[in-house]
Design an enzyme around this catalytic site. Sequence first.
Site, PDB file in Angstrom:
ATOM      1  N   ILE A  50      37.295  35.847  47.383  1.00 53.39           N
ATOM      2  CA  ILE A  50      37.507  36.557  46.112  1.00 53.39           C
ATOM      3  C   ILE A  50      36.365  37.532  45.805  1.00 53.39           C
ATOM      4  CG2 ILE A  50      37.915  36.295  43.632  1.00 53.39           C
ATOM      5  CD1 ILE A  50      40.156  35.024  45.212  1.00 53.39           C
ATOM      6  N   CYS A  83      27.755  41.917  38.206  1.00 51.56           N
ATOM      7  CA  CYS A  83      26.939  40.704  38.119  1.00 51.56           C
ATOM      8  C   CYS A  83      26.610  40.235  39.526  1.00 51.56           C
ATOM      9  CB  CYS A  83      27.635  39.649  37.283  1.00 51.56           C
ATOM     10  SG  CYS A  83      28.913  38.815  38.143  1.00 51.56           S
ATOM     11  N   ASP A 139      35.235  29.672  41.548  1.00 54.88           N
ATOM     12  CA  ASP A 139      34.163  29.192  40.664  1.00 54.88           C
ATOM     13  C   ASP A 139      33.654  27.812  41.067  1.00 54.88           C
ATOM     14  OD1 ASP A 139      35.585  30.628  37.613  1.00 54.88           O
ATOM     15  OD2 ASP A 139      34.543  31.506  39.327  1.00 54.88           O
ATOM     16  N   LYS A 157      36.032  27.720  29.047  1.00 51.77           N
ATOM     17  CA  LYS A 157      35.312  28.975  28.761  1.00 51.77           C
ATOM     18  C   LYS A 157      36.222  30.175  28.990  1.00 51.77           C
ATOM     19  CE  LYS A 157      32.520  31.250  31.995  1.00 51.77           C
ATOM     20  NZ  LYS A 157      32.848  32.649  32.102  1.00 51.77           N
ATOM     21  N   ASN A 158      36.933  30.208  30.136  1.00 50.65           N
ATOM     22  CA  ASN A 158      37.658  31.427  30.494  1.00 50.65           C
ATOM     23  C   ASN A 158      38.959  31.614  29.730  1.00 50.65           C
ATOM     24  OD1 ASN A 158      35.553  32.121  32.083  1.00 50.65           O
ATOM     25  ND2 ASN A 158      36.469  31.387  33.994  1.00 50.65           N
ATOM     26  N   ARG A 203      32.693  43.775  40.862  1.00 52.36           N
ATOM     27  CA  ARG A 203      33.650  43.444  39.793  1.00 52.36           C
ATOM     28  C   ARG A 203      34.190  44.694  39.079  1.00 52.36           C
ATOM     29  NH1 ARG A 203      31.709  38.023  36.911  1.00 52.36           N
ATOM     30  NH2 ARG A 203      33.939  37.810  36.550  1.00 52.36           N
ATOM     31  N   PRO A 204      34.902  45.528  39.799  1.00 50.62           N
ATOM     32  CA  PRO A 204      35.486  46.727  39.170  1.00 50.62           C
ATOM     33  C   PRO A 204      36.548  46.353  38.132  1.00 50.62           C
ATOM     34  CG  PRO A 204      36.384  46.394  41.371  1.00 50.62           C
ATOM     35  CD  PRO A 204      35.316  45.354  41.190  1.00 50.62           C
ATOM     36  N   ILE A 205      36.917  47.332  37.301  1.00 49.09           N
ATOM     37  CA  ILE A 205      37.994  47.061  36.334  1.00 49.09           C
ATOM     38  C   ILE A 205      39.117  48.097  36.467  1.00 49.09           C
ATOM     39  CG2 ILE A 205      36.552  45.848  34.632  1.00 49.09           C
ATOM     40  CD1 ILE A 205      36.433  48.482  33.060  1.00 49.09           C
ATOM     41  N   ASP A 206      39.273  48.614  37.679  1.00 48.79           N
ATOM     42  CA  ASP A 206      40.310  49.630  37.915  1.00 48.79           C
ATOM     43  C   ASP A 206      41.712  49.120  37.609  1.00 48.79           C
ATOM     44  OD1 ASP A 206      39.602  48.033  40.300  1.00 48.79           O
ATOM     45  OD2 ASP A 206      41.337  49.019  41.166  1.00 48.79           O
ATOM     46  N   GLN A 207      41.964  47.822  37.828  1.00 45.97           N
ATOM     47  CA  GLN A 207      43.312  47.297  37.548  1.00 45.97           C
ATOM     48  C   GLN A 207      43.565  47.173  36.035  1.00 45.97           C
ATOM     49  OE1 GLN A 207      45.571  46.687  40.263  1.00 45.97           O
ATOM     50  NE2 GLN A 207      43.893  47.916  41.088  1.00 45.97           N
ATOM     51  N   ARG A 259      30.416  39.617  30.047  1.00 42.52           N
ATOM     52  CA  ARG A 259      31.287  40.278  31.009  1.00 42.52           C
ATOM     53  C   ARG A 259      32.715  40.385  30.481  1.00 42.52           C
ATOM     54  NH1 ARG A 259      32.241  42.748  35.059  1.00 42.52           N
ATOM     55  NH2 ARG A 259      34.354  42.481  35.803  1.00 42.52           N
ATOM     56  N   ARG A 261      25.667  29.862  29.605  1.00 43.79           N
ATOM     57  CA  ARG A 261      26.803  30.766  29.312  1.00 43.79           C
ATOM     58  C   ARG A 261      28.132  30.039  29.467  1.00 43.79           C
ATOM     59  NH1 ARG A 261      27.578  35.277  32.844  1.00 43.79           N
ATOM     60  NH2 ARG A 261      29.475  35.262  31.600  1.00 43.79           N
TER      61      ARG A 261
HETATM   62  C1  EPZ Z   1      37.661  35.751  36.021  1.00 47.60           C
HETATM   63  O1  EPZ Z   1      36.875  36.893  36.338  1.00 47.60           O
HETATM   64  C2  EPZ Z   1      36.676  34.684  35.615  1.00 47.60           C
HETATM   65  N1  EPZ Z   1      35.933  35.157  34.447  1.00 47.60           N
HETATM   66  C3  EPZ Z   1      35.711  34.411  36.771  1.00 47.60           C
HETATM   67  O2  EPZ Z   1      34.898  33.321  36.361  1.00 47.60           O
HETATM   68  C4  EPZ Z   1      36.526  33.973  37.985  1.00 47.60           C
HETATM   69  O3  EPZ Z   1      35.634  33.808  39.077  1.00 47.60           O
HETATM   70  C5  EPZ Z   1      37.558  35.040  38.319  1.00 47.60           C
HETATM   71  O4  EPZ Z   1      38.386  35.293  37.170  1.00 47.60           O
HETATM   72  C6  EPZ Z   1      38.471  34.608  39.459  1.00 47.60           C
HETATM   73  O5  EPZ Z   1      39.117  33.417  39.113  1.00 47.60           O
HETATM   74  C7  EPZ Z   1      36.553  35.096  33.244  1.00 47.60           C
HETATM   75  O6  EPZ Z   1      37.690  34.681  33.132  1.00 47.60           O
HETATM   76  C8  EPZ Z   1      35.742  35.572  32.070  1.00 47.60           C
HETATM   77  P1  EPZ Z   1      39.365  38.819  38.702  1.00 47.60           P
HETATM   78  P2  EPZ Z   1      37.618  38.316  36.533  1.00 47.60           P
HETATM   79  O7  EPZ Z   1      39.703  40.052  37.963  1.00 47.60           O
HETATM   80  O8  EPZ Z   1      38.802  38.383  35.656  1.00 47.60           O
HETATM   81  C9  EPZ Z   1      38.823  42.190  41.970  1.00 47.60           C
HETATM   82  C10 EPZ Z   1      32.953  32.165  35.926  1.00 47.60           C
HETATM   83  O9  EPZ Z   1      32.085  31.721  36.674  1.00 47.60           O
HETATM   84  N2  EPZ Z   1      39.202  43.114  40.887  1.00 47.60           N
HETATM   85  O10 EPZ Z   1      40.389  37.751  38.875  1.00 47.60           O
HETATM   86  O11 EPZ Z   1      36.600  39.377  36.443  1.00 47.60           O
HETATM   87  C11 EPZ Z   1      37.490  41.527  41.736  1.00 47.60           C
HETATM   88  O12 EPZ Z   1      36.426  42.344  42.208  1.00 47.60           O
HETATM   89  C12 EPZ Z   1      33.491  33.539  36.187  1.00 47.60           C
HETATM   90  O13 EPZ Z   1      33.472  31.574  34.948  1.00 47.60           O
HETATM   91  C13 EPZ Z   1      39.410  44.454  41.183  1.00 47.60           C
HETATM   92  O14 EPZ Z   1      39.274  44.884  42.333  1.00 47.60           O
HETATM   93  O15 EPZ Z   1      38.082  38.163  38.052  1.00 47.60           O
HETATM   94  C14 EPZ Z   1      37.616  40.265  42.523  1.00 47.60           C
HETATM   95  O16 EPZ Z   1      37.352  40.547  43.882  1.00 47.60           O
HETATM   96  C15 EPZ Z   1      32.838  34.210  37.393  1.00 47.60           C
HETATM   97  N3  EPZ Z   1      39.767  45.303  40.172  1.00 47.60           N
HETATM   98  C16 EPZ Z   1      39.099  39.892  42.378  1.00 47.60           C
HETATM   99  O17 EPZ Z   1      39.749  41.097  41.979  1.00 47.60           O
HETATM  100  C17 EPZ Z   1      39.931  44.867  38.885  1.00 47.60           C
HETATM  101  O18 EPZ Z   1      40.276  45.691  38.006  1.00 47.60           O
HETATM  102  C18 EPZ Z   1      39.374  38.827  41.335  1.00 47.60           C
HETATM  103  O19 EPZ Z   1      38.770  39.245  40.133  1.00 47.60           O
HETATM  104  C19 EPZ Z   1      39.713  43.503  38.606  1.00 47.60           C
HETATM  105  C20 EPZ Z   1      39.358  42.645  39.613  1.00 47.60           C
END
Ligand code: EPZ
Length: 429
Positions: free
Chosen positions: A329, A118, A307, A23-24, A123-127, A94, A399
């Site tokens: 995480i 969610c 996950d 999926k991812n 789940r911010p997107i600042d990065q 998402r 999903r």
């Molecule tokens: C991906 O989410 C996956 N989703 C998630 O799977 C998975 O849990 C996660 O990676 C970690 O492996 C998809 O790939 C669609 P991250 P993502 O950015 O990219 C923080 C599932 O069940 N962060 O690696 O959103 C964040 O809050 C889903 O399939 C920031 O602070 O995860 C978290 O604490 C759930 N700023 C950590 O980083 C940002 O801009 C890791 O998040 C981005 C993230």
Amino acid sequence: MNEKIVIKGGIPLKGTVDVTGAKNAAVAILPATILARGTCVIENLPRIADVLIIKRILAEIGAEVEFDDDGTMTVDTTNINTSNVTMNLVKRMRASYYLLGALLSRFGEAQINLPGGCAIGERPIDQHIKGMEALGAEVRTEYGMLKAKAPNGLVGSDVYLDVVSVGATINIMLAAVCAKGQTSIVNAAKEPHVVDVANFLVCMGAKIKGAGTDVIRITGVEKLHGCNYSIIPDQIETGTLMIAAAATRGDVVIKNVIPTHMEALSAKMVEMGIDVQEGADFIHIKCDKKPKAVKIKTMPYPGFPTDLQQPATVLLSTAEGTSMIVESIFESRFKHISEIRRMGAKVTTDDRVAVVEGVERLTGAPVRATDLRAGAALIVAGLMADGVTEIHNIKYVDRGYDHIEDKLKKLGADIRREEVIREEADDLY
Ligand code: EPZ
């Protein structure tokens, strides 16, 4: 239609099962087809809600899309005619943030709905935004939308991620592959699906080195072309099936997998005393006794996947002894615990730590999924529990899992999907 999954538990899973595409990887590779004016043929896609949503989004913005029953999607993005993707569909997925990097690269501008938070955290997107700005884009958040533009085009740069982020790593790759010059993504995520997206982009003509390590280096190219590609097997579906096999004290061969992607879970299951045998493309799980209690801390790949934390908590709920789980995480990924307590689990939580005291057995009850992997955890709980479990809100499960009940039925589970009559859902508890 509102549906529930009904499971009569206590049956050890036995036999072989095939894992479908990741999926991812799929939810990133499909938006990445926007980067080329041409046709991509993507094989081994899971037939899940998130993939169907992206298919509809691509078609809405002008792509020609066909999705066969065997999981192959043909996407011709030649005539995509807009960088403004703010339809309601986008809010339902998402991973729609990947449209930002792809549209910004192709059109020099992009407008998408802000992704929703969610159940597992803010789940911010600042990065993601930090990366786009490093490549020369101006990014504004207004009226619930992300608006980005790079009037002079994107220019390669060094991006240091403050946190290891799968989404930001992939999104910056999408924006950087046709930027002018070199881009380095430092502190990059190394998940298998990050590498899969990089391999797909290279297949389209991108120049990427170091995917799967902490530093990914990208040399921008003039343009990309369509290609044929097959998605890797789903690491998290594989792990969920491994856990279900052990939780039901079964004997299951899980096929079409990449065992190296599963090492953190396999090693932890060996620590639990579970028999884990690996072949080139299969993992054989055998378990005929209570697993031993262990400590788990979720970490970015190659650490224990967040996950799989929720299904693993359920596996440990009937372990010999008391386990400790640290969810490092996401800040609120324990919502499944109140549900499994209704099935007799003894779990206490404090912030990001869960202490799981092994009990003799779980018993069936009506429960409710709060997010995708919580739903998967509740299915594992229903399979191992004594009696009948009803799992509501299975839209979350759909999903991310491709016909999970068919796969489990093939392994001997007594599991079926039923329509929920309205009042029943209100009286759940
Ligand atoms: C991906 O989410 C996956 N989703 C998630 O799977 C998975 O849990 C996660 O990676 C970690 O492996 C998809 O790939 C669609 P991250 P993502 O950015 O990219 C923080 C599932 O069940 N962060 O690696 O959103 C964040 O809050 C889903 O399939 C920031 O602070 O995860 C978290 O604490 C759930 N700023 C950590 O980083 C940002 O801009 C890791 O998040 C981005 C993230």
